[in-house]
Write a protein that holds these residues in place. Sequence first.
Motif, PDB file in Angstrom:
ATOM      1  N   ILE A 170      49.602  30.947  36.218  1.00 26.64           N
ATOM      2  CA  ILE A 170      48.579  32.228  37.087  1.00 26.64           C
ATOM      3  C   ILE A 170      48.187  32.967  35.300  1.00 26.64           C
ATOM      4  N   GLY A 171      48.849  32.473  34.922  1.00 25.55           N
ATOM      5  CA  GLY A 171      49.031  33.394  33.271  1.00 25.55           C
ATOM      6  C   GLY A 171      48.028  32.465  32.157  1.00 25.55           C
ATOM      7  N   LYS A 172      48.126  31.232  32.729  1.00 23.67           N
ATOM      8  CA  LYS A 172      48.249  30.295  31.695  1.00 23.67           C
ATOM      9  C   LYS A 172      46.292  30.178  32.053  1.00 23.67           C
ATOM     10  N   THR A 173      46.372  30.158  33.106  1.00 17.69           N
ATOM     11  CA  THR A 173      44.958  30.203  32.934  1.00 17.69           C
ATOM     12  C   THR A 173      43.766  31.464  33.157  1.00 17.69           C
ATOM     13  N   ALA A 174      44.682  33.257  33.616  1.00 20.48           N
ATOM     14  CA  ALA A 174      44.278  34.066  33.470  1.00 20.48           C
ATOM     15  C   ALA A 174      44.858  35.285  32.710  1.00 20.48           C
ATOM     16  N   LEU A 175      45.497  34.576  31.885  1.00 24.83           N
ATOM     17  CA  LEU A 175      45.877  36.127  30.780  1.00 24.83           C
ATOM     18  C   LEU A 175      44.649  35.915  29.643  1.00 24.83           C
ATOM     19  N   GLY A 176      44.211  35.534  29.600  1.00 20.86           N
ATOM     20  CA  GLY A 176      42.168  35.139  28.421  1.00 20.86           C
ATOM     21  C   GLY A 176      41.798  36.068  29.174  1.00 20.86           C
ATOM     22  N   LEU A 177      41.688  36.377  29.866  1.00 15.04           N
ATOM     23  CA  LEU A 177      40.922  37.678  30.678  1.00 15.04           C
ATOM     24  C   LEU A 177      41.254  39.031  30.073  1.00 15.04           C
ATOM     25  N   ARG A 178      40.388  39.361  30.701  1.00 10.98           N
ATOM     26  CA  ARG A 178      39.913  41.109  29.755  1.00 10.98           C
ATOM     27  C   ARG A 178      40.423  41.569  31.386  1.00 10.98           C
ATOM     28  N   SER A 179      41.439  43.213  31.085  1.00  5.06           N
ATOM     29  CA  SER A 179      41.703  43.123  32.018  1.00  5.06           C
ATOM     30  C   SER A 179      41.843  43.414  33.396  1.00  5.06           C
ATOM     31  N   ASP A 180      39.766  44.311  33.166  1.00  7.28           N
ATOM     32  CA  ASP A 180      39.962  44.167  34.938  1.00  7.28           C
ATOM     33  C   ASP A 180      39.715  42.872  35.092  1.00  7.28           C
ATOM     34  N   TYR A 181      38.801  42.256  34.695  1.00  5.97           N
ATOM     35  CA  TYR A 181      38.742  40.568  35.397  1.00  5.97           C
ATOM     36  C   TYR A 181      39.581  39.940  35.649  1.00  5.97           C
ATOM     37  N   LEU A 182      41.196  40.201  34.842  1.00  2.00           N
ATOM     38  CA  LEU A 182      42.496  39.758  35.079  1.00  2.00           C
ATOM     39  C   LEU A 182      43.252  40.297  36.446  1.00  2.00           C
ATOM     40  N   ALA A 183      42.814  41.719  36.969  1.00  3.07           N
ATOM     41  CA  ALA A 183      42.997  41.959  37.986  1.00  3.07           C
ATOM     42  C   ALA A 183      42.464  41.428  39.613  1.00  3.07           C
ATOM     43  N   ILE A 184      41.273  41.390  39.018  1.00  2.00           N
ATOM     44  CA  ILE A 184      40.507  41.423  40.035  1.00  2.00           C
ATOM     45  C   ILE A 184      41.415  39.200  40.214  1.00  2.00           C
ATOM     46  N   ALA A 185      41.409  38.720  39.062  1.00  2.00           N
ATOM     47  CA  ALA A 185      41.770  36.964  39.166  1.00  2.00           C
ATOM     48  C   ALA A 185      43.510  37.420  40.051  1.00  2.00           C
ATOM     49  N   THR A 186      44.040  37.975  39.548  1.00  2.00           N
ATOM     50  CA  THR A 186      45.403  38.126  39.811  1.00  2.00           C
ATOM     51  C   THR A 186      45.569  38.804  41.851  1.00  2.00           C
ATOM     52  N   LEU A 187      44.604  39.581  42.614  1.00  2.00           N
ATOM     53  CA  LEU A 187      44.325  40.531  43.517  1.00  2.00           C
ATOM     54  C   LEU A 187      44.240  38.814  44.415  1.00  2.00           C
ATOM     55  N   GLY A 188      42.911  37.849  43.849  1.00  2.40           N
ATOM     56  CA  GLY A 188      42.509  37.039  44.609  1.00  2.40           C
ATOM     57  C   GLY A 188      43.785  35.470  44.647  1.00  2.40           C
ATOM     58  N   ILE A 189      44.230  36.012  43.659  1.00  3.52           N
ATOM     59  CA  ILE A 189      45.424  34.478  43.977  1.00  3.52           C
ATOM     60  C   ILE A 189      46.400  35.271  44.923  1.00  3.52           C
ATOM     61  N   ALA A 190      46.679  36.402  45.060  1.00  4.40           N
ATOM     62  CA  ALA A 190      47.926  37.198  45.915  1.00  4.40           C
ATOM     63  C   ALA A 190      47.590  36.174  47.102  1.00  4.40           C
ATOM     64  N   GLU A 191      45.290  36.973  47.536  1.00  3.99           N
ATOM     65  CA  GLU A 191      46.117  36.612  48.691  1.00  3.99           C
ATOM     66  C   GLU A 191      45.436  35.189  48.684  1.00  3.99           C
ATOM     67  N   ILE A 192      45.159  34.343  48.162  1.00  2.00           N
ATOM     68  CA  ILE A 192      45.502  33.242  47.878  1.00  2.00           C
ATOM     69  C   ILE A 192      47.015  32.426  48.595  1.00  2.00           C
ATOM     70  N   THR A 193      47.570  32.816  48.375  1.00  2.00           N
ATOM     71  CA  THR A 193      49.003  32.943  48.661  1.00  2.00           C
ATOM     72  C   THR A 193      49.544  33.223  50.019  1.00  2.00           C
ATOM     73  N   ILE A 194      48.949  34.122  50.364  1.00  2.00           N
ATOM     74  CA  ILE A 194      49.136  34.928  51.522  1.00  2.00           C
ATOM     75  C   ILE A 194      48.740  34.062  52.598  1.00  2.00           C
ATOM     76  N   ALA A 195      47.542  33.193  52.242  1.00  2.00           N
ATOM     77  CA  ALA A 195      46.984  32.609  53.134  1.00  2.00           C
ATOM     78  C   ALA A 195      47.802  31.572  53.576  1.00  2.00           C
ATOM     79  N   ILE A 196      47.823  30.946  52.257  1.00  2.00           N
ATOM     80  CA  ILE A 196      48.839  29.540  52.141  1.00  2.00           C
ATOM     81  C   ILE A 196      49.882  29.704  53.473  1.00  2.00           C
ATOM     82  N   MET A 197      50.743  30.527  52.873  1.00  2.00           N
ATOM     83  CA  MET A 197      51.539  31.079  53.736  1.00  2.00           C
ATOM     84  C   MET A 197      51.469  31.405  55.039  1.00  2.00           C
ATOM     85  N   LYS A 198      50.175  32.211  55.878  1.00  2.00           N
ATOM     86  CA  LYS A 198      49.844  31.504  57.303  1.00  2.00           C
ATOM     87  C   LYS A 198      50.337  30.933  57.733  1.00  2.00           C
ATOM     88  N   ASN A 199      49.298  29.851  56.820  1.00  2.00           N
ATOM     89  CA  ASN A 199      48.475  28.566  57.690  1.00  2.00           C
ATOM     90  C   ASN A 199      49.709  27.241  57.274  1.00  2.00           C
TER      91      ASN A 199
END
Length: 441
Positions: free
Chosen positions: A187-216
């Motif tokens: 995640i960091g290799k792709t998202a840490l270059g983003l501005r702080s607010d975009y980093l927050a959105i990216a990490t939140l989205g990736i967390a939701e993707i992780t949970i969705a994978i575990m549910k399915n």
Amino acid sequence: MNDTLRNTQYFIIVAALFIGTGFLESWDLALQILNFSLISAIMALGVNLQWGYAGLFNVGIMGFVALGGLATVLVALPPEPEAVAAGGLRVLLAMVIGAATVVGAILAWGALPKGRLRALGMIAILVVGFFVFRGVFDGGVAAIEAVNPAKAGNIGGLNIGGKDWGWMTIVAWPVGGLLAAGAAWVIGKTALGLRSDYLAIATLGIAEITIAIMKNEDWLSRGVKNVTGLPRPTPYEIDLQNSPAFVERATGLGFDPVTASTLSVKLIYAGLFAVVLLLLFVLLQRALKSPWGRMMRAIRDNEVAAEAMGKDVTARHLQVFVLGSAICGIAGAMMTTLDGQLTPGAYQPLRFTFLIWVMVIVGGSGNNLGSVLGGFLIWWLWVMVEPLGLGLMNLITAGMPDGSWLRGHLLESAAHMRLLTMGLVLLLVLRFSPRGLIPEK
């Protein structure tokens, strides 16, 4: 009042809350809150490492906690030999094909000249690789999930000793940290270059993707069917109750054997969690006071100046992001161990993101001791405010008639006391102590 005395008073007050819960409610509840407070404090240390040291706004905590829980299943759960034999090799081969596809696409990008040929080559490799991957992977997953789906339907874990090897659950804790660290690196290799607010959105989205994978992905984590009966690193209550020596000791101390067994197990968990918390706290304190810690705070305060001094800001951000996520992964594995089950549907942002951030802010961002204090205080409030609020509403409405709409409304509002209290505590701290109860020095 000096800082040491003030901080000591804070922890005495928090200790009094836990002791009061034991005397006024039950020691079982007090120890249960204590165990989750220890885990919450560890999560808060991980977030404080990212935000307090480096200024990284990560709201994907839930995903790293969930990966820690998944690691507990993959390490501590007994294997399912039939399921592995039915489709394990195909799933493993599919993973190799997927990795080879990504590597092939990267190599093609570097080897082919710029232009349409490079784009077409990349697309061709990815499309062909995807369909081959799915063709192999789907068949393996179907074969695994068809084996005893009511009780398993997954590949299980690495614990060949079953419940007799409860220590494997403790082994899963650092594995959970490694799994979360690996995901954080990607995640960091792709998202840490983003501005702080975009980093927050990216990490939140990736967390939701992780949970969705575990549910399915039932073959991996049983999805929404949940994994129960995880081996424990502590004795089972029934075994303690059947031990004449334990019963004799409990009776001698004036405890009922059933109550004593429950309290003993929770105390063992508390001891294990406290050791991990203490170890991480000491390591982070040493890191904070080292040249590395001073460098991270310099980068946090002024990235441009730090970069002008020759510091690789992006690499340091990646480093601290991986370390903080690893700590959250360890805490997630510990929480799954305490629960004795993995429930992907229970990973809610409110509990694993908002609350942890409140702990860090209230305790004191940039101060490890403050994060620990916040973890204990906020989790105690989160658990106890609702029953205390219900008691308060019952007291307020004691003189009102049973059919009164106002009485019914006030009693129903007790369920929302948690959110109200968290918001109120956060506002009061930000108003009167903006840097937290134990501010950074």
